[in-house]
Enzyme design. Structure first.
Site, PDB file in Angstrom:
ATOM      1  N   GLN A  49       0.849  -1.201   0.000  1.00  0.00           N
ATOM      2  CA  GLN A  49       0.000   0.000   0.000  1.00  0.00           C
ATOM      3  C   GLN A  49       0.888   1.255   0.000  1.00  0.00           C
ATOM      4  O   GLN A  49       1.746   1.419   0.869  1.00  0.00           O
ATOM      5  CB  GLN A  49      -0.887  -0.030   1.241  1.00  0.00           C
ATOM      6  CG  GLN A  49      -1.459   1.311   1.688  1.00  0.00           C
ATOM      7  CD  GLN A  49      -2.496   1.880   0.752  1.00  0.00           C
ATOM      8  OE1 GLN A  49      -2.156   2.682  -0.102  1.00  0.00           O
ATOM      9  NE2 GLN A  49      -3.739   1.452   0.905  1.00  0.00           N
ATOM     10  N   ARG A  51       0.184   4.280   0.706  1.00  0.00           N
ATOM     11  CA  ARG A  51      -0.059   5.217   1.814  1.00  0.00           C
ATOM     12  C   ARG A  51       0.554   4.654   3.088  1.00  0.00           C
ATOM     13  O   ARG A  51       0.242   3.555   3.511  1.00  0.00           O
ATOM     14  CB  ARG A  51      -1.550   5.433   1.995  1.00  0.00           C
ATOM     15  CG  ARG A  51      -1.864   6.548   3.003  1.00  0.00           C
ATOM     16  CD  ARG A  51      -3.347   6.754   3.158  1.00  0.00           C
ATOM     17  NE  ARG A  51      -3.612   7.967   3.931  1.00  0.00           N
ATOM     18  CZ  ARG A  51      -4.831   8.345   4.298  1.00  0.00           C
ATOM     19  NH1 ARG A  51      -5.870   7.619   3.961  1.00  0.00           N
ATOM     20  NH2 ARG A  51      -4.996   9.454   4.978  1.00  0.00           N
ATOM     21  N   SER A  65     -17.423   7.297  15.117  1.00  0.00           N
ATOM     22  CA  SER A  65     -18.558   7.252  14.190  1.00  0.00           C
ATOM     23  C   SER A  65     -18.963   5.805  13.917  1.00  0.00           C
ATOM     24  O   SER A  65     -20.151   5.476  13.857  1.00  0.00           O
ATOM     25  CB  SER A  65     -18.184   7.966  12.889  1.00  0.00           C
ATOM     26  OG  SER A  65     -19.187   7.783  11.915  1.00  0.00           O
ATOM     27  N   GLY A  70     -21.724   2.210  12.647  1.00  0.00           N
ATOM     28  CA  GLY A  70     -21.182   1.106  11.878  1.00  0.00           C
ATOM     29  C   GLY A  70     -20.400   1.603  10.671  1.00  0.00           C
ATOM     30  O   GLY A  70     -20.296   2.810  10.432  1.00  0.00           O
ATOM     31  N   LEU A  72     -20.234   2.470   7.072  1.00  0.00           N
ATOM     32  CA  LEU A  72     -21.273   2.794   6.084  1.00  0.00           C
ATOM     33  C   LEU A  72     -20.901   2.352   4.675  1.00  0.00           C
ATOM     34  O   LEU A  72     -21.774   2.046   3.868  1.00  0.00           O
ATOM     35  CB  LEU A  72     -21.540   4.301   6.099  1.00  0.00           C
ATOM     36  CG  LEU A  72     -22.026   4.871   7.436  1.00  0.00           C
ATOM     37  CD1 LEU A  72     -22.211   6.370   7.329  1.00  0.00           C
ATOM     38  CD2 LEU A  72     -23.330   4.196   7.851  1.00  0.00           C
ATOM     39  N   GLY A  89      -9.740   0.896   1.487  1.00  0.00           N
ATOM     40  CA  GLY A  89     -10.456   1.028   2.750  1.00  0.00           C
ATOM     41  C   GLY A  89      -9.634   0.733   3.984  1.00  0.00           C
ATOM     42  O   GLY A  89     -10.197   0.412   5.032  1.00  0.00           O
ATOM     43  N   GLU A  90      -8.303   0.857   3.900  1.00  0.00           N
ATOM     44  CA  GLU A  90      -7.467   0.550   5.071  1.00  0.00           C
ATOM     45  C   GLU A  90      -7.792   1.481   6.241  1.00  0.00           C
ATOM     46  O   GLU A  90      -7.719   1.092   7.401  1.00  0.00           O
ATOM     47  CB  GLU A  90      -5.981   0.648   4.721  1.00  0.00           C
ATOM     48  CG  GLU A  90      -5.090   0.233   5.886  1.00  0.00           C
ATOM     49  CD  GLU A  90      -3.615   0.141   5.528  1.00  0.00           C
ATOM     50  OE1 GLU A  90      -2.791   0.203   6.469  1.00  0.00           O
ATOM     51  OE2 GLU A  90      -3.285   0.025   4.330  1.00  0.00           O
ATOM     52  N   ASN A 124      -5.649   7.107  -3.161  1.00  0.00           N
ATOM     53  CA  ASN A 124      -4.935   7.893  -2.153  1.00  0.00           C
ATOM     54  C   ASN A 124      -4.664   9.312  -2.626  1.00  0.00           C
ATOM     55  O   ASN A 124      -4.768  10.271  -1.860  1.00  0.00           O
ATOM     56  CB  ASN A 124      -3.611   7.210  -1.791  1.00  0.00           C
ATOM     57  CG  ASN A 124      -3.829   5.997  -0.917  1.00  0.00           C
ATOM     58  OD1 ASN A 124      -4.790   5.934  -0.167  1.00  0.00           O
ATOM     59  ND2 ASN A 124      -2.960   5.008  -1.038  1.00  0.00           N
TER      60      ASN A 124
END
Length: 598
Positions: A49, A51, A65, A70, A72, A89-90, A124
């Site tokens: 990855q 990032r 949040s 949960g 979203l 989605g890391e 990213n």
């Protein structure tokens, strides 16, 4: 003509197109795939990855949040043995772990390894909080497959942004650390990255352990050259055949992506520039000999003993030219016709009305007409064509010149200055001059050493730890320190023109005594306030991420709270509008994602 609105529209379309491409890659064949609740322990961050950094505070907020609402938006993963590797989605994954979630909604997809990395990089780069050096490395990866123009289209960013990040990728690790921790601005990082890694390493070692932006800027300035002020024709391909023209040279910053803005041409290869500069000077000498023109260095007799000036004088003499300095000649330069724009620039730091500016322009025009009349009648008055050049830069211009009568009979050889001659070679008058000069120099060196010894002694005492209020002498010392080291010419003229009074007939010691005699605390406060306005940081620094700027912003609230509030209100309104548009757009995208998942 491209307006700002149309440019924004184009950028928006480019970004939308880019996002559609990414989304297409993610959703092609995705119909029928379901969102699965996968055990969070079986999900692994991708070691490849691009990032590397995540804002801890933002992660905590996202975790809160997730605890309440949960996750979203599902993350995207690919199968790897018994586990799953994150594609996108890391950040949501990390926040879910902080929220102590056991599972996380996921979409399982099959990807080619190259596609995974490209998707991760593009995702990213579209974020707002990407660390600049990671951004640079990501753009460098994309550049292996796409041209800068294509990358800019895919990211919805300007081509200049892409080229700057590509250049930043060439920064050595020692400097990247300072970019990551915020000590080094992106623009300064790009400036350092203009040089080869070996040169960057030398700059790093010269600077030492502590980051010093001023020192780095000075090193860049000393090793780069503004080609707009070059003493040679930058389009000339034959000046140095192997080097070619500067306009097409890869070491011209303008050819590396407009790094300095406004297509500014800056040479980053000092050896080549100096070679061209020297060759242009030799060409200038040949031209003056061929056309029988006087070649006048911008040197006065007082400075003829300077080492660099001696080299110039010697070089002219070796080429058979008779040397005339500025004291030996009268010079007439072609006058420049004044304009209102030039007048406004000249008096920009003065509070002049339009009528006062017009009066200055009228006076300048009258002077110009007189100077033009003198210039046009120069030949009739015994002047001949000549060339005047600067002894360090070799920048030159055509002039009319006439040798002063007395100078024709005086020996114009300056190759052996008085300081270089032995006593036996000097006349009695010259010997007296040398004796006095030596004593003055010895006294100066003695004072230097005495002062240094006193300062070193004080540094070893507890002076800095003293808890007493500043004495008048200390405030005087600090005021003059600030004035001498931090107030530039314009600031002195605009705010402190009467600070020291008339110093023309005073020694430095007398000037300090006079300043102390008339010293007021208001003067001290005024200098402090001037420095406060000058020491703030722009560029990547602002009033929420820099200690100097934050404290300045807070201090100004006590004086200009209403004006500051008005500006804050304007920015807040624009920000609210933008965030509302973004929220609406994200809601639409989330709705589309939900439709695809259903």
């Amino acid at each position: 003509m491209t307006t700002k609105a149309s440019t924004t529209s184009k950028n928006g379309k480019a970004t939308a197109t880019m996002k559609n491409e990414v989304k297409k890659k993610l959703t092609q064949g995705a119909i029928g795939l379901q969102v699965q609740e996968l055990p969070i322990g079986r999900i692994i961050p991708d070691p490849m990855q691009p990032r590397k950094t995540f804002n801890e505070e933002a992660l905590k907020q996202l975790a809160e949040s997730i605890e309440e609402h949960g996750v979203l938006q599902p993350i995207t993963v690919r199968k790897s043995g018994k586990d799953y590797i994150i594609v996108m989605g890391e950040r949501r994954y990390r926040a879910s772990k902080l929220a102590k979630k056991k599972t996380i909604p996921s979409i399982v997809r099959a990807f080619d390894n190259n596609d995974v990395l490209e998707i991760q990089i593009i995702e990213n780069l579209q974020r707002q909080d990407v660390e600049p050096t990671e951004e640079a490395e990501a753009v460098a990866f994309l550049s292996e497959k796409y041209a800068p123009t294509e990358i800019s289209k895919r990211l919805g960013r300007t081509e200049n942004f892409v080229r700057q990040r590509l250049k930043l990728a060439g920064l050595i690790e020692g400097f990247k650390v300072f970019v990551r921790n915020g000590e080094m601005t992106i623009s300064l990082g790009v400036g350092v990255a203009l040089f080869e890694p070996e040169e960057q390493q030398m700059m790093l070692e010269t600077m030492g352990e502590d980051f010093n932006a001023h020192q780095i800027n000075q090193m860049i300035k000393n090793q780069t050259y503004d080609l707009e002020n070059a003493p040679f024709d930058v389009v000339d391909e034959k000046l140095i055949t192997k080097a070619g023209a500067c306009t097409t040279c890869p070491f011209n910053a303008a050819n590396q992506g407009n790094l300095f803005g406004d297509d500014k041409m800056v040479c980053t290869k000092s050896a080549c520039y100096e070679t061209k500069k020297s060759k242009s000077f030799l060409n200038l000498i040949e031209k003056s000999k061929k056309e029988n023109m006087l070649l006048i260095p911008e040197i006065r007799k007082y400075w003829a003993d300077d080492e660099n000036n001696q080299l110039i004088i010697s070089q002219l003499e070796k080429n058979g030219l008779k040397v005339y300095l500025l004291d030996d000649v009268e010079i007439i330069e072609e006058p420049i016709e004044p304009t209102m724009e030039a007048i406004k620039t000249e008096y920009q730091h003065y509070d002049y009305s339009e009528d006062e500016l017009k009066a200055e322009l009228e006076e300048a025009v009258d002077n110009y007409k007189e100077e033009l009349e003198v210039y046009n009648s120069a030949k009739e008055n015994g002047f001949v064509k000549g060339i005047m050049f600067h002894p360090k830069t070799y920048v030159h211009k055509a002039i009319f010149v006439k040798v002063i009568e007395d100078s024709k009979t005086v020996n114009s050889t300056y190759s052996e200055p008085l300081a270089n001659r032995k006593m036996a070679e000097c006349s009695p008058e010259e010997q007296i001059v040398k004796i006095n000069e030596r004593e003055i120099r010895k006294r100066h060196i003695e004072h230097n050493k005495q002062f240094e010894d006193i300062v070193q002694m004080i540094r070893q005492t507890d002076y800095i730890e003293k808890k007493k209020s500043l004495s008048v002498d200390e405030m005087v010392a600090f005021s003059l320190t600030l004035y001498e080291n931090n107030v530039d010419y314009v600031g002195r003229q605009k705010h402190f023109s009467k600070l020291l009074g008339n110093t023309s007939k005073k020694t430095d010691v007398e000037t300090v005594e006079n300043f102390k005699k008339n010293f007021k605390k208001e003067t001290f406060y005024k200098l402090i306030r001037y420095i406060l306005t000058k020491q703030v940081h722009f560029g990547e620094s602002n009033h929420v991420n820099n200690l100097t700027n934050i404290s300045f912003y807070n201090a100004m609230q006590g004086y200009y709270k209403t004006k500051i509030a008005n500006i804050e209100k304007e920015y807040a309104e624009e920000r609210n509008k933008r965030e509302a548009r973004l929220k609406e757009r994200i809601e639409k995208l989330e709705k589309k994602i939900q439709e695809l998942n259903d």
